[in-house]
Design an enzyme around this catalytic site. Structure first.
Site, PDB file in Angstrom:
ATOM      1  N   HIS A 108       3.655  88.795  39.729  1.00 38.67           N
ATOM      2  CA  HIS A 108       3.808  87.814  38.650  1.00 38.67           C
ATOM      3  C   HIS A 108       2.499  87.616  37.883  1.00 38.67           C
ATOM      4  O   HIS A 108       2.303  86.568  37.277  1.00 38.67           O
ATOM      5  CB  HIS A 108       4.228  86.444  39.200  1.00 38.67           C
TER       6      HIS A 108
ATOM      7  N   GLU B  34      17.720  91.827  33.489  1.00 33.95           N
ATOM      8  CA  GLU B  34      16.643  92.181  32.550  1.00 33.95           C
ATOM      9  C   GLU B  34      16.975  93.419  31.722  1.00 33.95           C
ATOM     10  O   GLU B  34      16.634  93.493  30.543  1.00 33.95           O
ATOM     11  CB  GLU B  34      15.322  92.378  33.294  1.00 33.95           C
TER      12      GLU B  34
END
Ligand code: TPP
Lengths: 331, 335
Positions: B139, B70
């Site tokens: 999430h 990321e």
């Protein structure tokens, strides 16, 4: 044969001139800092000039570099203009970053210098992305990515090497190994056999070089860059050098073994280049003249910066963003 | 006289939000050869199908499936923008962008400024966010307020297919870095989207419905709940002036101020945690600009300050719902 040797000496002379300019730029900036003329603090690269000079001397103008917190040498070697840089260090109008960045955030996009970075390893992802972007643009320019030996313990180093190798991106990674990370000997905080092995584990070809031998650096960089340009994918150059001063302009580095520093001083890349040039017949006076000329250039830049106006306060509101920029407050 | 034949109505189709964003990306990639996508699994269409089929149309040089890196996704997107391309950085689920905070906060948001205007960080960061199918604490977050706080970024929070498409086109064309929050819960929501997607300007709220009794401000995944709440309130004779902000930075301050000046009652609703949420900023600006005397009552509705739990009844307990919105509105009217 004779002309080949002459050519090599002329080249070394230019490299010496470049290193002298980097050295004197920082010496003058440090003197200005000590005299209270410039705000903040500096990360001097004195002792490491051969890495910046050697690598950048074999880059094209349209090649890009990313740099570190210790980046004056990289910027100068890539061709940044001295007055704009010095004014930036002084936080004055006409600074290459308009006084917004200072020493730690020098950038000069006009010569492909995509920025120093205040974050260790911060330039690595940017460099690989720049290489990916250049490929999409159809350019054959490459990116040289400078970072310190401390950076190889940060995640972006692994991510960036893997990424560059995966897409065979045109990147030359340059690990400028000055043996320390801030105030700690890097070897005491780095496990395993080091940067070359780490690079090779990602499929990035790597080699070590004596980073205080400017000719050796230039030669190794030229060889690796030729591979990068030919599409062999990223390469890594591990340049062993030594930071002769402290971490910052305010650090005396008194914690270091004095014998180690004495030995390192004898291995100063400028002294080594001079020795070689003298041995080839260059007069001491000519070498002194190069140094004096460089110092005069930097002192002129210091004087220029000192008389330059400060930026207008309202400029603090500029260059944040186009959409949703805040209006200038009444001061 | 019917003159519609003079300016043919553009073709409009009813599609899902996720399909609307897919078409927006495809349109912009056709228009500009230097628009490209990088992200995990994007060559397979992305985990929500946002990029379905684009690999066939544009190839692996422009639909780039990346390693699970990321920080480098974010930083490489920036580097690619610095040399003149326009990357779309797909973050998969926003929570993973937290692995790239240096690249977003220290690099992307500041690079133009630090370098005195030399850098053009023209990136779009696509950030599916919010509650979705018991995804639990790592999430499901809605952290848009953090980034509205951050100078240098544009923050988009669309709630409808048309707005998502229009804002995404604007984001791709923008030279500013745009953090594009997409409501996972509304990816399947449908709405009309024109075939030719025009860029939608940032900072313009959508006036969802008019009313005189209270001003309701919301964005992103919670907008349909607010609409249903407003309809229910109207059945009870309460007129709700409802705004979907669509972007948080910049946000449509003038529309909200004009409405509150009239209704004198303000309700701000967001899915994010209430404490320190962007609702607080909106309330503060309204009070600063109109004066405390101009307001009869103010309320914020948001999640309690809890991580998002997994079990459905626990998740529901902290979720902002139509019922909670109606209750807040009624207490506001009683005040
Ligand atoms: C991510 C991050 N952590 C810590 C620092 C503070 N810091 C600045 S320079 C430095 C040492 C870096 O070592 P190295 O990369 O070897 O470069 P050197 O300073 O030796 O040139 C540290 C820890 C930082 N700038 N960024």
């Amino acid at each position: 044969m004779e002309s080949g040797a002459q050519h090599a000496m002329a080249r070394l002379m230019e490299l010496y001139r470049l290193m002298a300019r980097i050295r004197t730029f920082e010496e003058v900036a440090l003197a200005a800092h000590a005299a209270g003329e410039l705000p903040g603090y500096l990360h001097p690269s004195i002792g490491q000039e051969a890495v910046a000079a050697g690598v950048c001397s074999v880059l094209r103008r349209d090649d890009r570099i990313t740099s570190t917190h210790r980046g004056h040498g990289h910027a100068l070697a890539k061709g940044a203009e001295v007055k704009g840089m010095m004014r930036e260090l002084f936080g004055r109008a006409g600074g290459v970053c308009r006084g917004k960045g200072g020493s730690m955030h020098i950038a000069d996009f006009s010569i492909g210098m995509l920025g120093a970075n205040g974050v260790v390893a911060g330039g690595i992802p940017i460099a690989v992305g720049a290489a990916q972007g250049l490929r999409l643009l159809g350019s054959d320019a490459i990116v040289a990515c400078f970072f310190g030996d401390g950076a190889i313990n940060r995640g972006p180093f692994l991510e960036g090497l893997n990424w560059a190798a995966l897409y065979r991106l045109p990147v030359l990674f340059v690990c400028e190994d000055n043996a320390v990370a801030a105030f700690t000997a890097a070897c005491t905080v780095t496990a395993g056999p080091g940067v070359v092995a780490r690079a090779e584990s990602c499929g990035v070809a790597a080699e070590s070089v004596d980073g205080n031998d400017v000719e050796a650096v230039a030669e190794a960089a030229a060889r690796l860059i030729a591979r990068v340009r030919r599409g062999d994918g990223p390469q890594l150059l591990h340049a062993r050098t030594y930071r002769l001063l402290g971490h910052t302009s305010t650090d005396q580095a008194a914690w270091r073994d004095p014998d180690e520093v004495t030995r390192a001083r004898a291995n100063d890349p400028l002294i080594r280049a001079r020795d070689r040039l003298r041995a080839a017949g260059v007069a001491e006076a000519d070498l002194d003249a190069i140094l004096a000329e460089a110092r005069a250039e930097m002192e002129a830049a210091r004087a220029d910066a000192l008389q330059a106006p400060w930026p207008e306060a309202a400029e603090a509101w500029e260059d944040v963003q186009d959409i949703g920029a805040e209006p200038v407050e009444q001061l | 006289m019917d003159a519609s034949f003079l300016s043919p109505t553009p073709t409009v189709e009813t599609i899902t939000l996720v399909e609307a964003t897919r078409r927006a990306v495809a349109q912009e990639m056709r228009r500009d050869p230097f628009v490209w996508v990088l992200g995990e699994d994007v060559a397979r269409g992305g985990i929500f199908g946002q990029y379905r089929g684009l690999i066939d149309a544009f190839g692996p040089e422009r639909i780039v499936s990346t390693p699970i890196s990321e920080a480098t996704l974010m930083g490489a997107g920036l580097g690619a923008a610095l040399v003149g391309t326009r990357p779309i950085i797909e973050m998969r689920i926003f929570d993973f962008a937290l692995c790239a905070m240096d690249e977003l906060v220290n690099q992307i948001a500041k690079i133009r400024y630090m370098f005195g205007g030399q850098a053009k960080p023209a990136v779009v960061i696509r950030a599916p966010h919010g509650l979705w199918r018991s995804s639990a604490a790592q999430h499901s977050q809605s952290l848009e307020a953090w980034f509205a706080h951050l100078p240098g970024l544009v923050v988009a929070v669309p709630a409808t297919p048309a707005d998502a498409a229009g804002l995404l086109v604007a984001a791709i064309r923008s030279d500013d870095p745009v953090l594009f929050f997409e409501p996972k819960a509304l990816f399947g929501a449908t709405g009309p989207v024109p075939e030719e997607i025009a860029p939608l300007p940032f900072g313009l709220a959508r006036h969802v419905r008019g009313g005189d009794d209270l001003t309701l401000v919301c964005w992103s995944s919670i907008v349909p709940d607010c609409e249903r709440a407003a309809q229910a309130l109207e059945r009870d004779g309460v007129g709700v002036d409802l705004f979907d902000l669509r972007t948080l930075w910049p946000w449509d301050e003038s529309a909200v101020l004009a409405s509150v000046a009239r209704t004198r009652r303000l309700l701000v609703v967001h899915e994010a945690v209430r404490t320190g949420g962007f609702g607080g900023e909106i309330v503060a600006r309204v009070v600063e600009c109109l004066g405390p005397g101009a307001l009869k009552a103010v309320r914020r509705v948001g999640a309690p300050r809890l991580p998002v739990p997994f079990s459905p009844p626990l998740e529901d307990a902290m979720r902002v719902t139509e019922t909670k919105i109606i209750a807040a509105a009624k207490s506001l009217l009683a005040a």
